[in-house]
Design a protein around this motif. Structure first.
Motif, short mmCIF file in Angstrom:
data_model
loop_
_atom_site.label_atom_id
_atom_site.label_comp_id
_atom_site.label_asym_id
_atom_site.label_seq_id
_atom_site.Cartn_x
_atom_site.Cartn_y
_atom_site.Cartn_z
N VAL A 149 0.88 -1.16 0.00
CA VAL A 149 0.00 0.00 0.00
C VAL A 149 0.92 1.21 0.00
O VAL A 149 1.92 1.25 0.72
CB VAL A 149 -0.95 0.01 1.22
CG1 VAL A 149 -0.19 -0.04 2.54
CG2 VAL A 149 -1.86 1.24 1.19
N THR A 150 0.61 2.20 -0.85
CA THR A 150 1.51 3.33 -0.98
C THR A 150 0.78 4.59 -1.41
O THR A 150 -0.29 4.52 -2.02
CB THR A 150 2.65 3.02 -1.97
OG1 THR A 150 3.59 4.10 -1.97
CG2 THR A 150 2.09 2.84 -3.38
N TYR A 151 1.38 5.71 -1.08
CA TYR A 151 0.84 7.00 -1.53
C TYR A 151 1.76 7.66 -2.55
O TYR A 151 1.54 8.80 -2.95
CB TYR A 151 0.64 7.95 -0.34
CG TYR A 151 1.90 8.23 0.46
CD1 TYR A 151 2.85 9.14 0.00
CD2 TYR A 151 2.13 7.59 1.66
CE1 TYR A 151 4.00 9.40 0.72
CE2 TYR A 151 3.28 7.85 2.40
CZ TYR A 151 4.20 8.75 1.93
OH TYR A 151 5.34 8.99 2.64
N GLY A 179 -3.10 10.07 -4.99
CA GLY A 179 -1.85 10.77 -5.26
C GLY A 179 -0.84 9.89 -5.96
O GLY A 179 -0.11 10.35 -6.83
N ALA A 180 -0.82 8.60 -5.57
CA ALA A 180 0.10 7.67 -6.23
C ALA A 180 -0.27 7.47 -7.68
O ALA A 180 0.59 7.44 -8.57
CB ALA A 180 0.10 6.33 -5.50
N ASP A 211 -6.99 7.81 3.67
CA ASP A 211 -5.64 8.28 3.97
C ASP A 211 -4.67 7.09 4.02
O ASP A 211 -4.96 6.07 4.64
CB ASP A 211 -5.64 9.01 5.32
CG ASP A 211 -4.25 9.51 5.70
OD1 ASP A 211 -3.58 10.10 4.84
OD2 ASP A 211 -3.84 9.27 6.86
N VAL A 212 -3.55 7.23 3.35
CA VAL A 212 -2.47 6.24 3.43
C VAL A 212 -1.28 6.93 4.10
O VAL A 212 -0.55 7.68 3.46
CB VAL A 212 -2.07 5.73 2.02
CG1 VAL A 212 -0.89 4.77 2.12
CG2 VAL A 212 -3.26 5.06 1.34
N PRO A 213 -1.10 6.71 5.39
CA PRO A 213 -0.08 7.46 6.12
C PRO A 213 1.35 7.04 5.83
O PRO A 213 2.29 7.80 6.04
CB PRO A 213 -0.43 7.19 7.58
CG PRO A 213 -1.14 5.88 7.57
CD PRO A 213 -1.90 5.84 6.28
N GLY A 260 -11.07 -0.07 -1.19
CA GLY A 260 -10.85 0.57 -2.49
C GLY A 260 -11.65 -0.09 -3.60
O GLY A 260 -12.54 -0.90 -3.36
N GLU A 261 -11.32 0.28 -4.80
CA GLU A 261 -11.99 -0.28 -5.98
C GLU A 261 -10.93 -0.72 -6.97
O GLU A 261 -9.85 -0.12 -7.06
CB GLU A 261 -12.91 0.76 -6.61
CG GLU A 261 -12.19 2.04 -7.04
CD GLU A 261 -13.15 3.16 -7.38
OE1 GLU A 261 -13.15 3.54 -8.57
OE2 GLU A 261 -13.85 3.63 -6.48
#
Length: 270
Positions: A149-151, A179-180, A211-213, A260-261
């Motif tokens: 999992v990433t931003y 954003g990614a 949010d992906v912190p 998510g989708e």
């Protein structure tokens, strides 16, 4: 808040041990059972004179008793050795984390940091600013399965994932925040590889809106925690094979994928 009583005599006893590695070594050796002075010298490497002073100090505290020229811990001594050893084990990850804690996500990690004892920390340096990214790429290159999992999108990591999925049957499951996805930008080559990766049979990519912190990778049995202070490329990576951390990482990725989708590759236009 700690009481004033705890900051008095108990802290003094901790300081008594903590300021002398020799005392810690001798106390630990004594927990193995009755042992003579010569054996203690050999086991600990402590000089005879220093050992004599330590045994006297321990005796004054009621931690050690002597019987027929042999020494062993008392019940209190065994308690002190056990609790101090536990404290040392709990502090094991602290020195390595001191230099990178400022890049932790604001809310920290939702697992006991003690689980990072023995973890490997790879951080950027003046001579190798990309060391963390290179380490992630290396691990993925050797892997059969990657979840993340990433931003942010790291082009080098993206290329390794693309090559692994397209050429070597690498299984990838990823959750990317908006954003990614935007990070693919307008680079035709990057967009084309993203489309090919997302269409690969062994690839599942989800767009998450929450949010992906922090960026988290599970690479086979390893967990890679990316520390970037919320800014793009990682400044450090913590690698661990601890089962509890891996369970947390898997659950974190599951949560983002489920919320998510499935990403539609047609969103990308080369």
């Amino acid at each position: 808040m700690l009481s004033a009583d705890l900051l008095g005599a108990p802290l003094e006893e901790l300081e008594f041990l903590a300021r002398s590695p020799n005392r810690v070594r001798v106390l630990d050796a004594l927990t193995e059972g009755p042992v003579g002075r010569y054996e203690l010298e050999d086991a600990t490497g402590v000089s005879r004179a220093t050992l004599g002073r330590i045994l006297d100090d321990f005796g004054d505290r009621g931690w050690v008793r002597e019987d027929d020229r042999s020494y062993e811990t008392t019940q209190l001594g065994r308690y002190v050795a056990r609790e101090f050893g536990t404290l040392l084990e709990r502090f094991e990850p602290v020195p390595a984390l001191n230099d990178v804690a400022r890049w932790f996500p604001e809310a920290g990690f939702d697992f006991d940091l003690g689980r990072l004892a023995g973890a490997t920390v790879v951080r950027s340096t003046r001579s190798n600013a990309l060391a963390p990214t290179a380490h992630i790429s290396k691990r993925i290159r050797e892997a059969d399965r990657v979840r993340l999992v990433t931003y942010s999108v790291l082009p080098d990591v993206m290329e390794v994932c693309w090559r692994g999925a397209v050429e070597d049957d690498l299984e990838i499951e990823s959750a990317l925040d908006e954003g990614a996805v935007e990070g693919f930008g307008t680079d035709p080559e990057l967009v084309e590889r993203a489309m090919e990766l997302f269409r690969t049979e062994g690839s599942e990519v989800y767009l998450c809106h929450g949010d992906v912190p922090s960026s988290v990778f599970v690479v086979d049995d390893l967990v890679l925690l990316c520390l970037s202070g919320g800014e793009g490329a990682p400044l450090a990576v913590i690698e661990t094979d601890d089962a509890a951390v891996r369970s947390w990482a898997e659950a974190t990725i599951d949560e983002h994928c489920e919320a998510g989708e499935r990403l539609d590759p047609s969103l990308f236009t080369p």
